[in-house]
Design a protein around this motif. Sequence first.
Motif, short mmCIF file in Angstrom:
data_model
loop_
_atom_site.label_atom_id
_atom_site.label_comp_id
_atom_site.label_asym_id
_atom_site.label_seq_id
_atom_site.Cartn_x
_atom_site.Cartn_y
_atom_site.Cartn_z
N HIS A 40 11.98 -2.69 61.17
CA HIS A 40 12.24 -4.02 60.61
C HIS A 40 12.49 -3.95 59.11
N GLY A 41 11.82 -3.05 58.42
CA GLY A 41 12.03 -2.90 56.98
C GLY A 41 13.44 -2.51 56.63
N GLU A 42 14.10 -1.75 57.51
CA GLU A 42 15.48 -1.33 57.24
C GLU A 42 16.45 -2.49 57.38
N PHE A 43 16.16 -3.44 58.25
CA PHE A 43 16.99 -4.64 58.33
C PHE A 43 16.89 -5.44 57.02
N ILE A 44 15.70 -5.42 56.41
CA ILE A 44 15.53 -6.06 55.11
C ILE A 44 16.38 -5.35 54.06
N THR A 45 16.38 -4.02 54.10
CA THR A 45 17.17 -3.24 53.15
C THR A 45 18.66 -3.52 53.31
N ILE A 46 19.11 -3.65 54.53
CA ILE A 46 20.52 -3.99 54.78
C ILE A 46 20.86 -5.32 54.11
N GLY A 47 19.99 -6.31 54.26
CA GLY A 47 20.21 -7.59 53.61
C GLY A 47 20.26 -7.48 52.10
N ALA A 48 19.38 -6.63 51.53
CA ALA A 48 19.35 -6.46 50.08
C ALA A 48 20.68 -5.90 49.58
N PHE A 49 21.20 -4.89 50.25
CA PHE A 49 22.45 -4.28 49.81
C PHE A 49 23.65 -5.19 50.05
N VAL A 50 23.64 -5.91 51.17
CA VAL A 50 24.74 -6.85 51.43
C VAL A 50 24.75 -7.94 50.37
N GLY A 51 23.57 -8.47 50.03
CA GLY A 51 23.51 -9.48 48.97
C GLY A 51 23.99 -8.94 47.64
N TYR A 52 23.58 -7.72 47.31
CA TYR A 52 24.02 -7.09 46.07
C TYR A 52 25.54 -6.93 46.04
N LEU A 53 26.12 -6.41 47.12
CA LEU A 53 27.57 -6.20 47.18
C LEU A 53 28.33 -7.52 47.12
N ALA A 54 27.79 -8.54 47.78
CA ALA A 54 28.46 -9.85 47.78
C ALA A 54 28.51 -10.45 46.39
N VAL A 55 27.41 -10.30 45.62
CA VAL A 55 27.38 -10.87 44.27
C VAL A 55 28.21 -10.04 43.30
N VAL A 56 28.02 -8.71 43.32
CA VAL A 56 28.65 -7.84 42.32
C VAL A 56 30.12 -7.62 42.60
N PHE A 57 30.47 -7.30 43.84
CA PHE A 57 31.86 -6.99 44.16
C PHE A 57 32.60 -8.16 44.79
N GLY A 58 31.88 -9.02 45.49
CA GLY A 58 32.53 -10.19 46.08
C GLY A 58 32.65 -11.34 45.10
N GLY A 59 31.84 -11.32 44.04
CA GLY A 59 31.92 -12.37 43.03
C GLY A 59 31.44 -13.72 43.50
N VAL A 60 30.62 -13.76 44.55
CA VAL A 60 30.15 -15.04 45.08
C VAL A 60 28.83 -15.43 44.43
N SER A 61 28.46 -16.68 44.60
CA SER A 61 27.19 -17.15 44.06
C SER A 61 26.05 -16.65 44.93
#
Length: 294
Positions: A40-61
Motif C-alpha cells: 500500500h505504501g508504494e501506491f502512495i509513492t506513485i501518487g507522490a511522483f504523479v503529483g510532482y510530475l503534474a505540477v512541475v512538467f504538466g504545469g497544472v495547479s
Amino acid sequence: MALPLAQELIFGLVIGSYIALGAIGFTLVYGLVNMINFAHGEFITIGAFVGYLAVVFGGVSLPVALVVALGVAAVTGWAIARLTFEPMNDAGAVPLLLMSIGLGLVLRNGMRAIAGPDRRNVPVAVTTYRFDDLGFFVTSNQLFIIGVTLFVVLVLHLFLSRTMVGISMRATADNERLALVSGIDTRQIRNAVWLAASGLAGVAGVMLAVSQSANPSVGFGQLLLIITAAILGGAGSPYGAVAGSYLLGVGIAVSVAFLPADIVALSSTMAFAILIVVLLVRPGGIANTEVRTS
C-alpha cells in the motif's frame, strides 16, 4: 524554545490528515479483501511522483494534480491487484501477505531505479497566516491538506451510506457469502475497493509530496504509521481509521514538544506507545473491531 501547544495541535492535524488518507484505503482493502497489504505504501509513492510530475512538467495547479494523481494511482493499483492479488484470492491470508511484501519491495526498488534516490519538492506558493495572540501560525499548504482530507472523509461517508456500490461494500465487508447469495457481484465490489483504496493512496502521496517531498521511499516510510492508525481505529472500519489517524498525529506532534532535542527523532515511537495503551484498554480499537486471523 518549544512552540505553544496550539501550534503542535496544528502540526498534529496535518500529520493525521495524510495518515488518514492512507489508512482509509488500507482498511478498506483489509475489510473487504481480508488482506494486510504491505504494498500500500508504494501506491502512495506513485501518487507522490504523479503529483510532482503534474505540477512541475504538466504545469497544472495543485488541485488538478491531486485529481490526476487520484486517477492514475487508482487505475495503477487496480491493475496491479488484478495481476497479482486477484488470482490468489483463495490462497489464504498468509500467501497474500507474502505477495504484498514481495510486490512492495519490487515496486519500491523499481521506482528507485527509474527515478533515482533524490528527493523532489513540489514547488507551490505558500502563504503563512499568523495568529500571534493565540500562539500559533498556519500555512496555506497545511490548510489545503486538512481541508482535502475532511472533504474526502465527507465524500466517503456519502458514498458508503447513500450509493448502491457503497452499501454493497459494507454488506460484503460484513458477510461476503451472504452478500453473494443476495445478488451482489462481489468481484465488482472488490474492483471498486481496489480503485478507491489506490486512489486515496494517490491523494495521500500528493499530500506527502507537498508537506515533505516525493522520493521512492515516501510511502513506505509512512506504512507502519498507517497500519498503526488502522488497528488503533479498529481494523476494517474506515471511520475508525480516520479517528485513529488524528489521535496518532496529534499524539506524535504533541510528544515532540516534550521530548529532549537529542531524541526528537524517536518521536514516532510514541505512535506505538499509544497503540499499546489503547489496545490494552480496548483490544478492538476505537471502533471495537478486532483484527481477523482468516
